[in-house]
Structures are given as C-alpha cells and as structure tokens.
Motif scaffolding. Structure first.
Motif, PDB file in Angstrom:
ATOM      1  N   ALA A  63       0.835  -1.205   0.000  1.00  0.00           N
ATOM      2  CA  ALA A  63       0.000   0.000   0.000  1.00  0.00           C
ATOM      3  C   ALA A  63       0.871   1.256   0.000  1.00  0.00           C
ATOM      4  N   ALA A  64       1.942   1.241   0.784  1.00  0.00           N
ATOM      5  CA  ALA A  64       2.855   2.388   0.824  1.00  0.00           C
ATOM      6  C   ALA A  64       3.539   2.579  -0.527  1.00  0.00           C
ATOM      7  N   LEU A  65       3.931   1.487  -1.156  1.00  0.00           N
ATOM      8  CA  LEU A  65       4.600   1.575  -2.457  1.00  0.00           C
ATOM      9  C   LEU A  65       3.624   2.035  -3.535  1.00  0.00           C
ATOM     10  N   ALA A  66       2.377   1.582  -3.462  1.00  0.00           N
ATOM     11  CA  ALA A  66       1.358   2.040  -4.415  1.00  0.00           C
ATOM     12  C   ALA A  66       1.098   3.539  -4.227  1.00  0.00           C
ATOM     13  N   GLY A  67       1.106   3.990  -2.989  1.00  0.00           N
ATOM     14  CA  GLY A  67       0.951   5.426  -2.721  1.00  0.00           C
ATOM     15  C   GLY A  67       2.094   6.224  -3.327  1.00  0.00           C
ATOM     16  N   ARG A  68       3.303   5.694  -3.201  1.00  0.00           N
ATOM     17  CA  ARG A  68       4.465   6.335  -3.823  1.00  0.00           C
ATOM     18  C   ARG A  68       4.295   6.409  -5.336  1.00  0.00           C
ATOM     19  N   ALA A  69       3.853   5.307  -5.930  1.00  0.00           N
ATOM     20  CA  ALA A  69       3.655   5.255  -7.382  1.00  0.00           C
ATOM     21  C   ALA A  69       2.609   6.284  -7.822  1.00  0.00           C
TER      22      ALA A  69
END
Length: 119
Positions: A13-19
């Motif tokens: 979820a954190a990485l998707a937010g970054r993306a």
C-alpha cells in the motif's frame, strides 16, 4: 480520494501510494520515463499473466524500487497502480488493506463508508 486516518497498512500500500504520487505530481508522465522501463514493463506483463499466488509471492520478494517502478507503469498503462489485483479481491484486501479475514475487511469497509457519509 478519502483521507486516511494513519499510515498505509501494508508495504505494498505504501509503495502504491508512492507510485500514485510519482505519476500524479508529473514526475513520470510516460512509460519511457521509468528507469529501465523495458525490463520493468516485461516484469509487469509477466506478473499480470502469472497465477495469483505466484504474482503475490513475487511482489513480496522484489525490492521496493522495482515494485514502485512496476506500479508506476501499471498506473500509466491501466489508470491504476492496483491492476495486478483486479482478479483477486482477497489478495487486494490482504496486500493493500492489510485485512486478513473477511470480517476484518467488512469492518474496514463499513468504517470508510460511515466516515464518507459523515462528511
């Protein structure tokens, strides 16, 4: 988008937010702007075609930078960084929402709906 009450519940979820932030801010507006984009695009296509269990296991082993690149490409090509979970609600609930049971997912969805209705 609804505001969140806290930090992302999971690594993915954190990485998707970054993306999402990378694309939405204009830092990356085209596929070829992603570092090593041909290799990452190939990874995205292989992950998309892979069985759900293999896809989720592979994402768990990849470096954060690689996952962000793949999710950026997903966002640019499909309009969402979450395209890899289009065929697995249970996988999305676990990997993104951090819910491990249907009861927990139901509780979280109801809480979001209630907050949205209030304002």
């Amino acid at each position: 988008m609804l505001p969140t009450a806290g930090p992302p519940r999971t690594r993915i979820a954190a990485l998707a937010g970054r993306a999402r932030n990378i694309v939405d801010s204009g830092l990356c507006s085209r596929t070829s702007a992603v570092p090593d984009w041909l290799a990452r695009l190939d990874q995205l296509e292989h992950l998309t075609a892979a069985p759900i269990a293999d896809r989720r296991a592979t994402l768990g082993t990849l470096d954060d930078v690689v996952v962000v690149d793949i999710l950026v490409l997903s966002y640019l090509r499909h309009g969402t960084p979450y395209a890899l979970w289009a065929d697995t609600l249970a996988g999305f609930a676990e990997d993104i929402l951090g819910a491990t049971t249907w009861a927990e997912l139901h509780t979280r969805v109801n809480a979001v709906e209630s907050a949205h209705a209030r304002g």
